[in-house]
Structures are given as C-alpha cells and as structure tokens.
Design a protein around this motif. Structure first.
Motif, PDB file in Angstrom:
ATOM      1  N   GLU A   1       0.807  -1.213   0.000  1.00 54.03           N
ATOM      2  CA  GLU A   1       0.000   0.000   0.000  1.00 54.03           C
ATOM      3  C   GLU A   1       0.842   1.265   0.000  1.00 54.03           C
ATOM      4  OE1 GLU A   1      -3.288   0.029  -0.310  1.00 54.03           O
ATOM      5  OE2 GLU A   1      -3.195  -2.142  -0.496  1.00 54.03           O
ATOM      6  N   SER A   2       2.116   1.158   0.312  1.00 56.00           N
ATOM      7  CA  SER A   2       2.968   2.337   0.422  1.00 56.00           C
ATOM      8  C   SER A   2       3.255   2.938  -0.952  1.00 56.00           C
ATOM      9  CB  SER A   2       4.292   1.966   1.094  1.00 56.00           C
ATOM     10  OG  SER A   2       5.192   3.059   1.065  1.00 56.00           O
ATOM     11  N   PRO A   3       3.063   4.267  -1.120  1.00 63.90           N
ATOM     12  CA  PRO A   3       3.414   4.900  -2.387  1.00 63.90           C
ATOM     13  C   PRO A   3       4.924   5.010  -2.586  1.00 63.90           C
ATOM     14  CG  PRO A   3       2.655   6.546  -0.831  1.00 63.90           C
ATOM     15  CD  PRO A   3       2.446   5.214  -0.178  1.00 63.90           C
ATOM     16  N   VAL A   4       5.686   4.832  -1.512  1.00 66.42           N
ATOM     17  CA  VAL A   4       7.142   4.864  -1.572  1.00 66.42           C
ATOM     18  C   VAL A   4       7.656   3.430  -1.539  1.00 66.42           C
ATOM     19  CG1 VAL A   4       9.252   5.646  -0.456  1.00 66.42           C
ATOM     20  CG2 VAL A   4       7.204   7.088  -0.407  1.00 66.42           C
ATOM     21  N   PRO A   5       8.431   2.994  -2.543  1.00 66.99           N
ATOM     22  CA  PRO A   5       8.926   1.610  -2.524  1.00 66.99           C
ATOM     23  C   PRO A   5       9.892   1.375  -1.376  1.00 66.99           C
ATOM     24  CG  PRO A   5       9.917   2.851  -4.335  1.00 66.99           C
ATOM     25  CD  PRO A   5       8.855   3.731  -3.739  1.00 66.99           C
ATOM     26  N   VAL A   6       9.584   0.366  -0.569  1.00 75.67           N
ATOM     27  CA  VAL A   6      10.411   0.011   0.583  1.00 75.67           C
ATOM     28  C   VAL A   6      10.793  -1.461   0.456  1.00 75.67           C
ATOM     29  CG1 VAL A   6      10.544  -0.125   3.100  1.00 75.67           C
ATOM     30  CG2 VAL A   6       9.180   1.680   2.023  1.00 75.67           C
ATOM     31  N   GLU A   7      12.088  -1.751   0.530  1.00 77.07           N
ATOM     32  CA  GLU A   7      12.544  -3.139   0.525  1.00 77.07           C
ATOM     33  C   GLU A   7      12.650  -3.623   1.964  1.00 77.07           C
ATOM     34  OE1 GLU A   7      16.060  -3.757  -1.748  1.00 77.07           O
ATOM     35  OE2 GLU A   7      15.322  -2.635  -3.486  1.00 77.07           O
ATOM     36  N   VAL A   8      12.181  -4.838   2.215  1.00 74.42           N
ATOM     37  CA  VAL A   8      12.139  -5.383   3.567  1.00 74.42           C
ATOM     38  C   VAL A   8      12.930  -6.694   3.613  1.00 74.42           C
ATOM     39  CG1 VAL A   8      10.658  -6.236   5.416  1.00 74.42           C
ATOM     40  CG2 VAL A   8       9.892  -4.337   3.995  1.00 74.42           C
ATOM     41  N   TYR A   9      13.803  -6.801   4.595  1.00 73.49           N
ATOM     42  CA  TYR A   9      14.602  -8.016   4.781  1.00 73.49           C
ATOM     43  C   TYR A   9      14.446  -8.464   6.233  1.00 73.49           C
ATOM     44  CZ  TYR A   9      16.538  -6.682   0.320  1.00 73.49           C
ATOM     45  OH  TYR A   9      16.672  -6.335  -1.007  1.00 73.49           O
ATOM     46  N   THR A  10      13.954  -9.685   6.405  1.00 75.66           N
ATOM     47  CA  THR A  10      13.686 -10.199   7.736  1.00 75.66           C
ATOM     48  C   THR A  10      14.921 -10.885   8.317  1.00 75.66           C
ATOM     49  OG1 THR A  10      12.901 -12.319   6.886  1.00 75.66           O
ATOM     50  CG2 THR A  10      11.274 -10.555   7.112  1.00 75.66           C
ATOM     51  N   GLN A  11      14.812 -11.195   9.587  1.00 75.64           N
ATOM     52  CA  GLN A  11      15.910 -11.902  10.255  1.00 75.64           C
ATOM     53  C   GLN A  11      16.179 -13.242   9.582  1.00 75.64           C
ATOM     54  OE1 GLN A  11      15.461 -13.832  14.257  1.00 75.64           O
ATOM     55  NE2 GLN A  11      16.728 -12.120  14.925  1.00 75.64           N
ATOM     56  N   ALA A  12      15.123 -13.904   9.098  1.00 73.78           N
ATOM     57  CA  ALA A  12      15.292 -15.199   8.442  1.00 73.78           C
ATOM     58  C   ALA A  12      16.172 -15.076   7.197  1.00 73.78           C
ATOM     59  CB  ALA A  12      13.929 -15.780   8.071  1.00 73.78           C
ATOM     60  N   TYR A  13      16.061 -13.957   6.489  1.00 76.30           N
ATOM     61  CA  TYR A  13      16.881 -13.774   5.282  1.00 76.30           C
ATOM     62  C   TYR A  13      18.362 -13.700   5.643  1.00 76.30           C
ATOM     63  CZ  TYR A  13      18.704 -11.757   0.980  1.00 76.30           C
ATOM     64  OH  TYR A  13      19.449 -11.532  -0.161  1.00 76.30           O
ATOM     65  N   PHE A  14      18.693 -12.959   6.682  1.00 74.12           N
ATOM     66  CA  PHE A  14      20.101 -12.799   7.045  1.00 74.12           C
ATOM     67  C   PHE A  14      20.670 -14.062   7.689  1.00 74.12           C
ATOM     68  CE2 PHE A  14      18.580  -8.330   7.076  1.00 74.12           C
ATOM     69  CZ  PHE A  14      19.369  -7.877   6.020  1.00 74.12           C
ATOM     70  N   ARG A  15      19.806 -14.931   8.185  1.00 73.85           N
ATOM     71  CA  ARG A  15      20.312 -16.190   8.743  1.00 73.85           C
ATOM     72  C   ARG A  15      20.818 -17.138   7.667  1.00 73.85           C
ATOM     73  NH1 ARG A  15      16.020 -17.868  13.578  1.00 73.85           N
ATOM     74  NH2 ARG A  15      16.844 -16.419  15.153  1.00 73.85           N
ATOM     75  N   LYS A  16      20.503 -16.858   6.425  1.00 68.31           N
ATOM     76  CA  LYS A  16      21.005 -17.702   5.341  1.00 68.31           C
ATOM     77  C   LYS A  16      22.524 -17.610   5.218  1.00 68.31           C
ATOM     78  CE  LYS A  16      16.727 -17.029   2.678  1.00 68.31           C
ATOM     79  NZ  LYS A  16      16.222 -18.405   2.746  1.00 68.31           N
ATOM     80  N   ASN A  17      23.091 -16.506   5.716  1.00 67.63           N
ATOM     81  CA  ASN A  17      24.539 -16.329   5.740  1.00 67.63           C
ATOM     82  C   ASN A  17      24.887 -15.585   7.029  1.00 67.63           C
ATOM     83  OD1 ASN A  17      27.280 -16.112   5.036  1.00 67.63           O
ATOM     84  ND2 ASN A  17      26.930 -14.163   3.990  1.00 67.63           N
ATOM     85  N   PRO A  18      25.014 -16.299   8.151  1.00 70.89           N
ATOM     86  CA  PRO A  18      25.187 -15.638   9.449  1.00 70.89           C
ATOM     87  C   PRO A  18      26.463 -14.804   9.502  1.00 70.89           C
ATOM     88  CG  PRO A  18      25.604 -18.002   9.623  1.00 70.89           C
ATOM     89  CD  PRO A  18      25.041 -17.766   8.265  1.00 70.89           C
ATOM     90  N   THR A  19      26.348 -13.608  10.076  1.00 65.11           N
ATOM     91  CA  THR A  19      27.464 -12.680  10.188  1.00 65.11           C
ATOM     92  C   THR A  19      27.477 -12.081  11.583  1.00 65.11           C
ATOM     93  OG1 THR A  19      26.113 -10.845   9.378  1.00 65.11           O
ATOM     94  CG2 THR A  19      27.364 -12.088   7.731  1.00 65.11           C
ATOM     95  N   PRO A  20      28.611 -11.552  12.015  1.00 62.48           N
ATOM     96  CA  PRO A  20      28.697 -10.981  13.366  1.00 62.48           C
ATOM     97  C   PRO A  20      28.206  -9.539  13.465  1.00 62.48           C
ATOM     98  CG  PRO A  20      30.852 -10.979  12.348  1.00 62.48           C
ATOM     99  CD  PRO A  20      29.950 -11.677  11.388  1.00 62.48           C
ATOM    100  N   SER A  21      27.781  -8.930  12.355  1.00 67.64           N
ATOM    101  CA  SER A  21      27.325  -7.542  12.412  1.00 67.64           C
ATOM    102  C   SER A  21      26.367  -7.257  11.268  1.00 67.64           C
ATOM    103  CB  SER A  21      28.510  -6.572  12.344  1.00 67.64           C
ATOM    104  OG  SER A  21      29.095  -6.592  11.053  1.00 67.64           O
TER     105      SER A  21
END
Length: 761
Positions: free
Chosen positions: A123-143
C-alpha cells in the motif's frame, strides 16, 4: 388418487429437506508455517459473513455450519491467501488444516520507513525493501554491516586494509549519503557511521527496511542516497530466550543473547547482548600486516514497552557499545600505540544511545519520538592521532490525521549536534563546523487517495541549519495499482547533506597524504527521480513468482569530492565545479516452489560519475554492475535446509598513487559465495554450519602487493624531488609512499563456520 399421491410425495420431500437443512456440521483445524502455529490468522467462509481468527495455538473452528460445499480462506500478514474446498455431508466435524510454509509473501509486511506511518508494503506509495531476520540467517554474520552484503544494490565498502573500517554504499553512492536509523531514530550517523553498524544484536532485529533515493523531506540531512531502518523486536512479541553462537576456522567467536521479562504487570522488557572476539593475527599474503583486523567488542541493548490505556504507544530503548580494534604489523602490541617503531592502527570506541517513542494522551494521533547519543573515539593511525567526540540529540513531534481521502502527516523536528576533533576538519575555514550545530525543521505530507487504484503523495520540509541557513526539500510520489498483482510507483524529490569530511572519509586519516580543504565547503544538494514496477504471479499449487524493478536518477550540486589524483601526496577536498550524476537500473526476482526450493536473485547496473569542465570521470571504488542471490532448499524428512548465497561485482576504479604504481587500476570481476546447512530436528534448537568464501577469493589476486610500501610504513626511506614528488630509487622503484587505502573487498580466505541457535518462546 394420483393427486393425493403427489401431495403426499411433495410433503415427504419437503419434510426430508427440512431435516437435512436442519442438520449442522463443524469445520476446524490448525494453521501453521514451518511447523510453528500462527496466531491471529483470519479464516473465513467465502460468500458469507462468517469469519474467525486462530488462537495462540493456531487453532480455529466454525460451529453449526449447514451441510454443503464451501471454500475456506486463510490469510495472514506476510502470507498469500490460501483457499481450500470442503464438503460437509452430515453432522460431523471436518478437519481442515492449513500449512502456509510455501505461501510466504515478503510483499505484505507492515513498513514504516517510507512515509513514517505503519502501512502494508504493497500500500505504500514509496517503494520500501524489507529483509527479515530469516533472510540474514542464510549467511550468518557478526554484524549488520557484513549482513548487508547480500542485499541488491547495497554494498558494505571497506575503506582501509588495516583497520577494516567501512561504510554502506546504496546504488553506488558512498556511505556518507546513507542514513542509518534504529527504530526510526537517526542515531547512527556522521562519526559513528563507520562503527555504528557493528554490535547491534542480530537476535533482536525484527526486520530491516531500505529506501533507495533521497528521503530528506522526512528525515533531513544525510538521507540523500537512501536510508536503512533497523527495526528491533517488540518485547511482547520476542521469544523468552534466544541464543545464537557461532565460530569460524579463523578463530572468530560471535555470541548473541536475548531474553525478556516483565517488570510489573504493565511493562515488558527485552534485553540483548552481543559479544564478538577475534584475536588471531593472520598474514596469508605475507606482507607482514594483519589480513583481518583484530576486534574485541561488546554491545548491550535493552527495550522497555509500557502498556497504556487505549493501546497508546510508549517505548524506551538504550544501547551501549565498546570496541577495541587494531590492525598493523604482525609484531605490533599496545606498547607501540601512537609510536613510530612498529606501525599499527588502534581504535577505541565508546558509545551509548537512548531512543524512545511516546503517544500523547489525547484523541488525536500525536507521537513524540526522541533520541540521544554520545560517541567518543580515540584512534591512532601510526603516529597520526584522531580523537573525536560527538553528541546528537533529536526530538520529533508528528500528528497523523485523516480527513476524507487525505492522509495527512504534520511534523516538527529539532536536531542538535556537538562535534569536535583534533584535525583540520574543525579548524581554519571549516571551524564553524566545530562544536554546536542546530537543525530545527518542520514538514508536512499529504497522501491523497484519488481512487482505489490511484494514490498521490506530496511532501515538503523546511530546515534551518545554524551554519548553512535555509534548506528546502520537497518530494512527490504517485502509486498506480493496475491490479492487485501489478503496481507502478513514481517518486521524485530533493535531498541535502552537510559535510564533515573527517568523520566520513577514512582516507583522510591514514597514509602519508597531506589533507587540504580548498575554500569553505557548501552543503550538497540533490534532485532525484525513481520509477518502480512490481509484478507478482501465483499458481494454484502455491508457486509464487515476483519481480520488482526500479530505474533511478540522482543529480548533485556542490558535490564534495576528495581529489586523490592531482597530487599523489595530497587529498584535496572541495565542492565540485560542475555536477555529478548517479543513474541506473535494478531488479529483484523472487521464486518460491512448492517442493521447498526458493530463489531470491537481484542485480543492479549503475553509472556514477562527475562532470567537470566537460570531462566525465567515473567515481572511484564504484562498480558498474553488481548481483546477489540466495538459493534455499528445505528437505522436510531430514529437517534440513540448504542455503547457497553469494554476490558478484564488476570492475571498479581503484586509488593508485601514481602512473608508475604497479597495482591494477581496475579491480577484476570478483565474487564471494557461501554455503550453509541448517538442521532443525531438535526441540527449540538449530545447528548450522558451512563454508564462507567458497572460491577463496581475496583482493591480492593478480596484484604484486595490496598495501603500498608495507616494508616502510613510516616512509623513513622515501626521498623527494625538488618539486615535492616522490623520487624513484633502488629501494623504491615505483616512487610510492605508504598507503593502505587500495581496498575494495574483504581480505579473508575460505573458512568454515559452525553455530548453534536456541529459541524458547
């Protein structure tokens, strides 16, 4: 007689029908995703007003349903609608379960970054990209800094081979053009942009929202190239206890702990602790310098949520970060800090932050957001000392008001910055950047629903900078929902940025170059347009395919450029006598198959250049093309998930010291690829492991050396000609000085990692 029979038969049939229709049945079941019950899922009978929601165990039930055939719809935020058919033949209870594991839809999350309001992403007129915690767990990093390497169009850029400080590039624009927010508060900026993305406990991150392109009309200075908003978990929704610990064969150890508790009946408290330790000096390229910076970092984060009448918002959060990092010659220790015997770069960072949001106790939706942070830094780059202090206070009052087809947002903000250091950045012609800077501002935004398919947004912001005066930043946005599966967005706006070069350009602090500031620096101004198109397709069996594409164009006035080329012994900073342009195209593709296979692929083409005196020059350390991918496959019988992630970058121009410098002028095409296996067969526990940098790529491939004059870091054996240029000698055949800024990628070899993750809900 025949008439009597017909009447009797008719009465009998009517009676039987009444009996049949009087009979009732029930339908019930459970709604889950990846084995976890889903709460508050809306379940409804199509064609009727009958609807219900799942309970805390994921269960739902419809009682006393007339016999017949029905279609039942299950819908939840973050998932596509799932429709199943059911027939009730007799007075019975029919079990009908929903497994939404393959129906995840990253397009339906609630976002706040684009418009400062909670809205569904679609619904947002401004495009917003969203990345969840599950996405970053695909390649775990310390920061968070390292985690962003797998986001399309976003690149963590290392700025020094020795201390490994860096910044975040969005669509080719350097780190100072990116604003970093935590829960919407601009507390990671300027001095801390280099270090502030380290030490945020990953276990407490709910999602990361990214807006590409200027957002100064809402967020003010620094939101020029884009912004990254790190949304932390709500205490009431977080697990009771979480722990994530992993180690690598390099000897890195990262620990994330999170837990929540109640401080009274109306207060939920969430606490997170991150500790990262790396103390194993390695020198695989044999230049007598550490390949990777040694670090000892601890971060403590706490968030309080207060329950109030009418569900009004009141949250308080705080974070403390301490870090000790160093890199340098392999024999360096702290006794050599700041001296000229053994070269080392040592950085002590001490930082604390406070953030809060309070909804005023009135009928209107009035919110007060506030933050404060202090950042102290004590650094030594060889014999060069950099001691800096920064304090930022921020307060913002917003009024969210709906009137007819107008969704209005009014706001006033005040930002106070105290900054001081021991460098030329706060002396001479730029001494007015020292000490106290006030930035009050007001803004208004109107989102107009022209029709169910058309929305128009207009925004305007006025700021008064105590150094630079009046600043105006308007923006407009238009959203056309062609249908529910095709959306077109057009955004245009302006941005501004006030500059402290030393807080943002690490090259100004290291090596033997002399820093010069030519004239009084003016704030940068930008004009931006972005066209975004979203297409999504579904199949009856649950397969999902989505593609999102954007074309972007940004024009700069007063761009501040560090000139590394005119004189190899100097860095000259000045406003560009011309203009700069960043333009390009990016696309993200998402494919989810019902067999457990999921593809996320992105690519960005960009052209970032300056135009001065009719001459076009490509921006240094900026690739033309970049791509990233994440391929996942879940083997349900084995409770095993396989993740293959990676990125690829085209050549970029690199900072050479002279025409005789033997290092490559352009980087090669390079790629970092990783693989991970995650086993979830234990209760509340996941075990994961894999290999990072599968191709064993490092920047020294194809180069005679990476750090110039690593054998003479204090330039004791460098001689100069009468004109001040470096003289070529037998000891210095290329006429170079010590310089560690030739860096464009991580310098860690292939390595294994192993971790364990505990979650108790």
């Amino acid at each position: 007689m025949k008439t009597s029979v017909k009447i009797f038969t008719s009465m009998l049939l009517t009676f039987c029908s009444m009996i049949v229709f009087a009979q009732k049945g029930s339908v019930g079941g459970k709604v889950v995703a990846k084995g976890t019950p889903l709460t508050d899922v809306s379940v409804s009978l199509t064609g009727t007003a009958v609807t219900t929601k799942t309970d805390s165990a994921g269960n739902y039930v419809f009682d006393k349903i007339a016999l017949g055939s029905y279609k039942i719809v299950a819908s939840a935020v973050g998932f596509r609608k799932v429709i199943k058919s059911v027939t009730i033949k007799e007075a019975e209870t029919v079990d009908l379960n929903f497994d939404l594991s393959h129906f995840e839809n990253d397009l339906n999350e609630v976002v706040v970054t684009g418009t400062l309001k909670e809205v569904k992403r679609l619904e947002s007129p401004v495009p917003v990209e969203v990345y969840t915690q599950a996405y970053f767990r695909k390649n775990p990093t310390p920061s968070i800094f390292e985690a962003l390497q797998n986001v399309n169009g976003v690149r963590p850029q290392l700025n020094c081979n020795i201390c490994n400080t860096g910044d975040i590039h969005i669509n080719g624009l350097e780190g100072p053009y990116t604003m970093i927010l935590i829960d919407g508060m601009p507390i990671v900026s300027s001095l801390s942009s280099v270090y502030g993305l380290s030490g945020i406990p990953n276990s407490l991150v709910e999602q990361i929202e990214i807006v590409k392109g200027p957002a100064s009309s809402l967020y003010g200075s620094e939101a020029v190239g884009g912004l990254i908003n790190i949304i932390t978990k709500k205490p009431q929704n977080a697990p009771k206890l979480s722990a994530d610990i992993f180690s690598t064969t390099y000897g890195e150890i990262n620990t994330d702990l999170g837990f929540k508790f109640k401080a009274g009946s109306n207060v939920d408290v969430l606490t997170g602790v991150n500790y990262f330790k790396y103390g194993n000096p390695v020198d695989h390229n044999h230049d007598n310098f550490t390949d990777v910076t040694l670090q000892d970092r601890i971060s403590v984060f706490q968030k309080w949520n207060f329950k109030r009448k009418h569900n009004r918002v009141f949250t308080l959060g705080g974070r403390y970060v301490y870090e000790d990092r160093w890199g340098g010659e392999m024999q360096w220790n702290k006794s050599y800090r700041g001296g000229d015997q053994v070269y080392g770069e040592s950085i002590y960072t001490n930082r604390w932050e406070l953030i809060g949001s309070y909804q005023l106790p009135v009928k209107e939706k009035l919110f007060l957001a506030f933050s404060y942070n202090e950042h102290d830094q004590d650094s030594r780059y060889g014999t060069t000392s950099y001691i800096a202090e920064q304090k930022i206070g921020f307060a913002q009052l917003t009024w969210d008001k709906k009137a007819g087809n107008h969704d209005l947002l009014f706001g006033s903000a005040l930002r106070y910055t105290f900054y001081d250091d021991n460098t030329p950045a706060t002396t001479g012609v730029n001494q007015d950047l020292k000490r106290n800077t006030w930035l009050p501002g007001i803004f208004v935004q109107d989102e107009i629903t022209l029709s169910p398919k058309h929305k128009f947004l207009a925004g305007f912001r006025y700021d008064y900078n105590s150094v630079h005066g009046n600043i105006f930043t308007p923006r407009v946005a238009y959203k056309w929902s062609i249908d529910e599966n095709n959306i077109l967005r057009l955004n245009a706006g302006t941005g501004f940025r006030v500059v402290n070069i030393f807080t943002e350009d690490h090259a100004a602090l290291t090596g033997a170059r002399e820093v010069k500031v030519n004239g009084k620096l003016k704030p940068e101004k930008t004009y931006n347009v972005n066209l975004n198109y979203l297409k999504k397709m579904y199949s009856a069996n649950g397969t999902f395919f989505g593609i999102e594409a954007s074309a972007f164009y940004t024009y700069f006035n007063n761009r501040i450029i560090g000139d590394f080329d005119t004189n190899p012994n100097e860095i000259n900073y000045s406003n560009l006598d011309g203009y700069a342009v960043s333009k390009g195209f990016s696309a993200n593709m998402d494919l989810t198959l019902t067999n457990g296979l999921k593809f996320i692929v992105g690519g960005t083409y960009q052209d970032v250049a300056t135009y001065e005196n009719g001459v076009k020059e490509q921006q240094i350390l900026t690739e033309k093309f970049s791509g990233n991918w994440a391929v996942s496959y879940k083997i349900n019988p084995l409770n095993l998930i396989i993740d293959y992630t990676g990125n690829i970058y085209s050549p970029m121009r690199l900072p050479l010291l002279s025409e005789a410098d033997p290092r490559r002028e352009y980087s090669p095409v390079w790629s970092i690829q990783n693989i991970q296996l995650t086993f979830g067969g234990f209760k509340n526990i996941e075990v994961y492991g894999g290999v990072k940098n599968l191709l064993n790529w490092t920047p020294n491939r194809g180069n005679p050396f990476i750090i110039a004059r690593a054998n003479d870091p204090f330039d004791n054996n460098v001689t100069y000609n009468a004109n001040g240029s470096v003289k070529m000698t037998a000891d210095n055949p290329y006429g170079l000085t010590f310089d560690p800024t030739y860096v464009y990628g991580p310098n860690q070899n292939i390595r294994g990692f192993l971790g364990i993750r505990l979650t108790i809900k």
